[in-house]
Write a protein that holds these residues in place. Sequence first.
Motif, PDB file in Angstrom:
ATOM      1  N   TRP A  23       0.907  -1.145  -0.142  1.00  0.00           N
ATOM      2  CA  TRP A  23      -0.254   0.091   0.136  1.00  0.00           C
ATOM      3  C   TRP A  23       0.781   1.220   0.105  1.00  0.00           C
ATOM      4  N   THR A  24       2.108   1.320   0.384  1.00  0.00           N
ATOM      5  CA  THR A  24       2.733   2.268   0.603  1.00  0.00           C
ATOM      6  C   THR A  24       3.386   3.091  -0.789  1.00  0.00           C
ATOM      7  N   ARG A  25       3.308   2.226  -1.939  1.00  0.00           N
ATOM      8  CA  ARG A  25       3.414   2.817  -3.276  1.00  0.00           C
ATOM      9  C   ARG A  25       2.597   3.920  -3.670  1.00  0.00           C
ATOM     10  N   ASP A  26       1.189   3.573  -3.170  1.00  0.00           N
ATOM     11  CA  ASP A  26       0.089   4.581  -3.601  1.00  0.00           C
ATOM     12  C   ASP A  26       0.485   6.082  -2.784  1.00  0.00           C
ATOM     13  N   GLU A  27       1.501   5.874  -1.969  1.00  0.00           N
ATOM     14  CA  GLU A  27       1.576   7.218  -1.156  1.00  0.00           C
ATOM     15  C   GLU A  27       2.582   8.260  -1.814  1.00  0.00           C
ATOM     16  N   PHE A  28       3.196   7.862  -3.148  1.00  0.00           N
ATOM     17  CA  PHE A  28       4.328   8.329  -3.914  1.00  0.00           C
ATOM     18  C   PHE A  28       3.698   8.803  -5.322  1.00  0.00           C
ATOM     19  N   GLU A  29       4.163   9.823  -5.860  1.00  0.00           N
ATOM     20  CA  GLU A  29       3.912   9.989  -6.995  1.00  0.00           C
ATOM     21  C   GLU A  29       5.058   9.482  -8.200  1.00  0.00           C
ATOM     22  N   ILE A  30       4.568   8.433  -8.961  1.00  0.00           N
ATOM     23  CA  ILE A  30       5.437   7.798  -9.692  1.00  0.00           C
ATOM     24  C   ILE A  30       5.645   8.483 -11.097  1.00  0.00           C
ATOM     25  N   PRO A  31       6.787   8.808 -11.392  1.00  0.00           N
ATOM     26  CA  PRO A  31       7.092   9.352 -12.919  1.00  0.00           C
ATOM     27  C   PRO A  31       6.798   8.630 -14.038  1.00  0.00           C
ATOM     28  N   THR A  32       6.105   9.048 -15.112  1.00  0.00           N
ATOM     29  CA  THR A  32       6.055   8.354 -16.320  1.00  0.00           C
ATOM     30  C   THR A  32       7.549   8.018 -17.144  1.00  0.00           C
ATOM     31  N   ILE A  33       7.539   7.186 -18.190  1.00  0.00           N
ATOM     32  CA  ILE A  33       8.576   6.761 -18.735  1.00  0.00           C
ATOM     33  C   ILE A  33       9.040   8.329 -19.716  1.00  0.00           C
ATOM     34  N   LYS A  34       7.992   8.838 -20.197  1.00  0.00           N
ATOM     35  CA  LYS A  34       8.307   9.901 -21.105  1.00  0.00           C
ATOM     36  C   LYS A  34       8.893  11.084 -20.298  1.00  0.00           C
ATOM     37  N   ALA A  35       8.363  11.276 -19.118  1.00  0.00           N
ATOM     38  CA  ALA A  35       8.836  12.604 -18.299  1.00  0.00           C
ATOM     39  C   ALA A  35       9.971  12.243 -18.058  1.00  0.00           C
ATOM     40  N   CYS A  36      10.698  10.986 -17.794  1.00  0.00           N
ATOM     41  CA  CYS A  36      12.026  10.880 -17.508  1.00  0.00           C
ATOM     42  C   CYS A  36      12.994  10.694 -18.514  1.00  0.00           C
ATOM     43  N   GLY A  37      12.387  11.128 -19.911  1.00  0.00           N
ATOM     44  CA  GLY A  37      13.253  10.884 -21.092  1.00  0.00           C
ATOM     45  C   GLY A  37      13.277   9.781 -21.941  1.00  0.00           C
ATOM     46  N   GLY A  40       7.687   5.600 -24.767  1.00  0.00           N
ATOM     47  CA  GLY A  40       6.792   4.495 -24.427  1.00  0.00           C
ATOM     48  C   GLY A  40       5.836   5.174 -23.367  1.00  0.00           C
ATOM     49  N   ASP A  41       4.923   4.469 -23.214  1.00  0.00           N
ATOM     50  CA  ASP A  41       3.875   4.894 -22.234  1.00  0.00           C
ATOM     51  C   ASP A  41       3.977   4.433 -20.980  1.00  0.00           C
ATOM     52  N   GLY A  42       3.013   4.721 -19.957  1.00  0.00           N
ATOM     53  CA  GLY A  42       3.303   4.064 -18.719  1.00  0.00           C
ATOM     54  C   GLY A  42       4.219   4.659 -17.657  1.00  0.00           C
ATOM     55  N   GLU A  43       4.217   4.012 -16.389  1.00  0.00           N
ATOM     56  CA  GLU A  43       5.190   4.549 -15.330  1.00  0.00           C
ATOM     57  C   GLU A  43       6.803   3.806 -15.583  1.00  0.00           C
ATOM     58  N   ALA A  44       7.428   4.985 -15.302  1.00  0.00           N
ATOM     59  CA  ALA A  44       8.838   4.387 -15.231  1.00  0.00           C
ATOM     60  C   ALA A  44       9.171   3.496 -14.119  1.00  0.00           C
ATOM     61  N   ILE A  45      10.215   2.596 -14.276  1.00  0.00           N
ATOM     62  CA  ILE A  45      10.806   1.813 -13.288  1.00  0.00           C
ATOM     63  C   ILE A  45      11.668   2.780 -12.640  1.00  0.00           C
ATOM     64  N   TYR A  46      11.560   3.076 -11.439  1.00  0.00           N
ATOM     65  CA  TYR A  46      12.420   4.083 -10.791  1.00  0.00           C
ATOM     66  C   TYR A  46      13.525   3.270  -9.664  1.00  0.00           C
ATOM     67  N   PHE A  47      14.394   3.192 -10.097  1.00  0.00           N
ATOM     68  CA  PHE A  47      15.514   2.507  -9.392  1.00  0.00           C
ATOM     69  C   PHE A  47      16.720   3.618  -8.756  1.00  0.00           C
ATOM     70  N   CYS A  48      16.329   4.657  -8.615  1.00  0.00           N
ATOM     71  CA  CYS A  48      17.346   5.725  -8.414  1.00  0.00           C
ATOM     72  C   CYS A  48      17.013   6.442  -6.930  1.00  0.00           C
ATOM     73  N   GLY A  49      16.463   5.799  -6.095  1.00  0.00           N
ATOM     74  CA  GLY A  49      15.946   6.434  -4.929  1.00  0.00           C
ATOM     75  C   GLY A  49      17.316   6.615  -4.087  1.00  0.00           C
ATOM     76  N   ASN A  50      18.565   5.984  -4.349  1.00  0.00           N
ATOM     77  CA  ASN A  50      19.613   6.151  -3.570  1.00  0.00           C
ATOM     78  C   ASN A  50      20.373   7.385  -4.161  1.00  0.00           C
ATOM     79  N   SER A  51      19.572   8.012  -5.183  1.00  0.00           N
ATOM     80  CA  SER A  51      20.254   9.463  -5.406  1.00  0.00           C
ATOM     81  C   SER A  51      19.193  10.527  -5.080  1.00  0.00           C
ATOM     82  N   LEU A  52      18.104  10.414  -5.631  1.00  0.00           N
ATOM     83  CA  LEU A  52      16.958  11.265  -5.004  1.00  0.00           C
ATOM     84  C   LEU A  52      15.774  10.603  -5.012  1.00  0.00           C
ATOM     85  N   GLY A  53      14.915  10.434  -3.891  1.00  0.00           N
ATOM     86  CA  GLY A  53      13.743   9.937  -3.502  1.00  0.00           C
ATOM     87  C   GLY A  53      12.771  10.599  -4.222  1.00  0.00           C
ATOM     88  N   LEU A  54      11.362   9.645  -4.571  1.00  0.00           N
ATOM     89  CA  LEU A  54      10.262  10.265  -5.091  1.00  0.00           C
ATOM     90  C   LEU A  54       9.475  11.257  -4.434  1.00  0.00           C
TER      91      LEU A  54
END
Length: 472
Positions: A23-37, A40-54
Amino acid sequence: MAASQLPSRAELAKWDQEDPLNWTRDEFEIPTIKACGGDGDGEAIYFCGNSLGLLNKRARQHLMEELDVWSTRTVTGHFQHPHNRPWKHVDAPLTPHLANLVGAQESEVAHTSTLTSNMHNLFTSFYKPTKERWKIVIEKGSFPSDWYAVHSHPKLHDAVLSPQQVDEAIIPLSPREGEDTIRTEDILRVLEENKDTIAIVWLPLIQYYTGQLFDIASISPKAKTIGALLGLDLAHGIGNVECKLNEWNVDFAVWCTYKYLNAGPAAIGGFYIRSGLDDHGRRLAGWWGNDAATRFQMSPEFSPTPGAKGYQHSCTPVLSSIPLLATLELIDKVGFDNMLQKSKKLTGTLEALLKSSRYYRPATSPKSGVVEDETVGFKIITPDAPFRGTQLSLSFLPENKGVMPAVFSRLIKKGLVGDERQPNVIRLSPVVLYNKFEEIGRAVKILEEALREEEEGQRLDKEVDYDMASKE
């Protein structure tokens, strides 16, 4: 994990359904693939929280509330606040949570300033070199800001230290030849060899490049035995792994809050000072370090707040502090022990699937770290559990062939967001509060696609080079 035990994508999806923390995922705003450069469509797989959290959704709400208070209450918001967060005490709801996360008493923790500024603050107070004991131990591969900061302090003591001592003040720790991480036994050996001259041992809890978790419980007693102070950089540790500053008998530490604590870009950090640590009058005083009960009396006499808060300088920036509250409250609700359990499973699953890839290149021996295979691939330079957090650092091969930047660009295009670190590393860090097991499987597939494209590209380049050579 044996090949027969590797989870299928269906099994990973089932793990997500059964996960008590899903349930904790819904507490965050997940970026889209396009917004991250990416394409494609849909949410990006964001494995960069060790640099900047969502961005935590409640952090957005808190920020909007503070803007409304600024708009309507103006200066009176320092004292009267509709959400019971008066600005003059904006750190009050934060420090109890932070103290729990780092394993300290609340009086030993201050939420203030930024990591490197806090380093300089604490080194000014507690680095007291003498002609007999003046050296600082630091890993050679440390984050550049730590390296620069530590090197600057011996130069400030040229009235005490000779030019030769200033030049010899830094003792750099390095891995053995052919290895990627530093062995605890080698750190202990360096401390013993220099036991009469070391003033401070400065280490990260987690090394930013390799993801190595240092064994502070073993290192601290040795530092104390030789009479040195022990300081830690918790930038990649806080909110990621278990921190036990009191139990480990650490003297002082600093951290940032924009990684695993999701406080936002360049958010305010903090520091820890062990109760009873004497600065011998070397404190850098500021009005926000003055006793809160008398601070606004504007007395010419400095009366420091007891503990770490007495080392604060300026008033706490509200808009870069208040987003932190959302994640700290969420962690308290979830329970950090529960987060650690999920963290181990998330990262362990990523490791197992990566090692099952045909592009994985294990070291030729456990000790050497040398990889002889020069085909396109990767090795994992992060230690096995338990000496790591969520981060896995992948070093790409062949070295010096431009594989890493090419692969990284392809990952972004395909919707997998990690981060690149020169010369050859991509860091991937699945974060407990917003990443899913199903994303682990998709991430490994995307990585393999990127490597296959790179492999094919290099093969075509070789064919072109061969054809041109044959025509000559």
